[in-house]
Enzyme design. Sequence first.
Site, PDB file in Angstrom:
ATOM      1  N   THR A 378       0.854  -1.168   0.000  1.00 34.22           N
ATOM      2  CA  THR A 378       0.000   0.000   0.000  1.00 34.22           C
ATOM      3  C   THR A 378       0.895   1.224   0.000  1.00 34.22           C
ATOM      4  O   THR A 378       2.055   1.141   0.361  1.00 34.22           O
ATOM      5  CB  THR A 378      -0.883  -0.046   1.259  1.00 34.22           C
ATOM      6  N   ASN A 398      -2.663  -4.351  -2.120  1.00 32.98           N
ATOM      7  CA  ASN A 398      -2.697  -5.191  -0.942  1.00 32.98           C
ATOM      8  C   ASN A 398      -1.317  -5.758  -0.655  1.00 32.98           C
ATOM      9  O   ASN A 398      -0.542  -5.161   0.050  1.00 32.98           O
ATOM     10  CB  ASN A 398      -3.751  -6.287  -1.011  1.00 32.98           C
ATOM     11  N   SER A 450      -8.313  -1.194   6.154  1.00 33.54           N
ATOM     12  CA  SER A 450      -7.812  -0.395   7.281  1.00 33.54           C
ATOM     13  C   SER A 450      -7.271   0.945   6.812  1.00 33.54           C
ATOM     14  O   SER A 450      -6.806   1.743   7.624  1.00 33.54           O
ATOM     15  CB  SER A 450      -6.687  -1.145   8.005  1.00 33.54           C
TER      16      SER A 450
END
Length: 581
Positions: A378, A398, A450
């Site tokens: 990320t 990811n 997240s």
Amino acid sequence: MRSPCLKSLSITLIVALSTFAPRQGLAASPEPVKAEHGMVVTAQHLASDIGVEVLKKGGNAIDAAVAVGYALAVVYPTAGNIGGGGFMTIRFKDGKTTFLDFRERAPLAATKTMYLDDKGDLVEGLSTEGYLAVGVPGPVMGFEFTRSRYGTKPLKELIDPAIELAREGFVLQQGDIESFDGKTERLARDPAAAAIFLKPDGKPFAAGDRLVQTDLAASLSSIAEKGTDAFYKGAIADAIVKASADKGGILAKEDFERYQVRELEPVKCNYRGYDIVSSPPPSSGGLIICEILNILEGYPLSYLGYGSAETVHAMIEAMRHAYVDRNTALGDPAFVENPAAKLVDKSYAKEIRAKIDPFKAGVSQELMPAGFTESKETTHYSIIDDEGNAVAVTYTLNGSFGAGIVAPGTGILLNNEMDDFTAKPGTPNLYGLVQGEANAIEPGKTPLSSMSPTIISRDGKPFMVIGSPGGARIITITLEAIINVIDHGMNIQEAVDAPRVHHQWLPDKVFMEPYALSPDTRKLLSAMGHDVQVDENWMIWGQAAGILVGGENVAEIEAGGGARYSGAVDSRIGAGAARGY
Ligand code: DON
């Protein structure tokens, strides 16, 4: 060391001590980068240069964010992407805010049990490697949606620098090489990825080598020419769908044709007078950062000090409770009802504080909700322009280089975002997250994230732009940068560099970065019942990118004498740069 006395200080004292706390930062951090008109902080210096050029030519922060998004897809292939997904938080010059969700969606043919074998056991690698791991990508639609609504420049002008870097190539520096470390074997498994990201002899690139991406240049040129249709309706979608079908994937043309960006109301909360704006579901980031901050507001962190056993204990317990909510209650808002109002409610935080024993570690198993059983790339960038428009973007493939695959002819690395879903309730994913039914796989659904691109203001003026990669740790990394600035008086560089700690409910362990805690502090925490472990995998500790407005730290801002913008890229990033003008 002071004895634990978390509950005994009066609010007045807390406020007084917070305001006059001495500066406690890391003497070793370099000075933040200072500028008066605009600041761009990204994980790759060429992308930062491109962003600043856009601002200098009169583009706004949204234009710069689009140009940087495309540039990172070329110069930071481990995470920058158009084959993944992401989020953008914007705070406009007039104080209005918005949030763009251009994260991956599950293919229409996805099923809840697609990563399980006949016995119901997880098949290792299915959700992380190859075409079955790929969610429908969003950045091209996301960038174009945002540019056409809030930008001022034509797409071609913003994408051209990326096309040139892909076509002509760029010379890899030591910092670039770090992101290729250890990836040779994985990239070698996919001939199309190997042909681009490994040398012709199959060896990894070295500093001084030139990375040329001809196919990616052609894909970007067709996007420049035909817009989003080139990606979602034209040859790029066709190539990805064909490669997927050839290699056992389930992506269909309809998945691409139906892809839509969502513009959502960001999550908002207030921490010690600062207004926080961050990512709503399908990210867990904003809600959980707010939940943790609300809990921590009841503790005099500034007085207790950065890295003290009492501060760390309060942080860990707040994280423990909040990650229970993250992992069990949250999911894509189009599919599940998220208890958003409850999680950002200060009285809920008070209830949680009442359950935290100031002298003793909590036990994660005891927080297990009824019916719940327990059985990583990320990048983030932060931008602000001369008018005060602020943009925070976190986007991702990811895992590092995503699923490690490129559809032949496209040059586009594809994500393995499907692993962010609950492949099997109670079983940890790539980031050790043990999640529940709210995040189960369904066709068209977006996996819980997240990622937490966050913008903070104070008294109606922008104060801080912040975010980070780091998988499950993104939330605590972003949170720690915030409290390092607000509670511990650090400057923005110190705040993103300072060693970190992390807890995510399960496993019931306190992870610490090397040197984050002194041996004495570790002993105190162990005596309270914490299982503290050093995690030396620096890759997982994130790479924050932050901007502070009005000074390099709170003291300077309050004194009114600082540079307008102070930018800092995490010293953990090899190739990154804060650039201003
Ligand atoms: O959306 C998420 O939460 C994850 N896919 C982010 C992954 C990540 O940060 C990897 N980088 N270290």
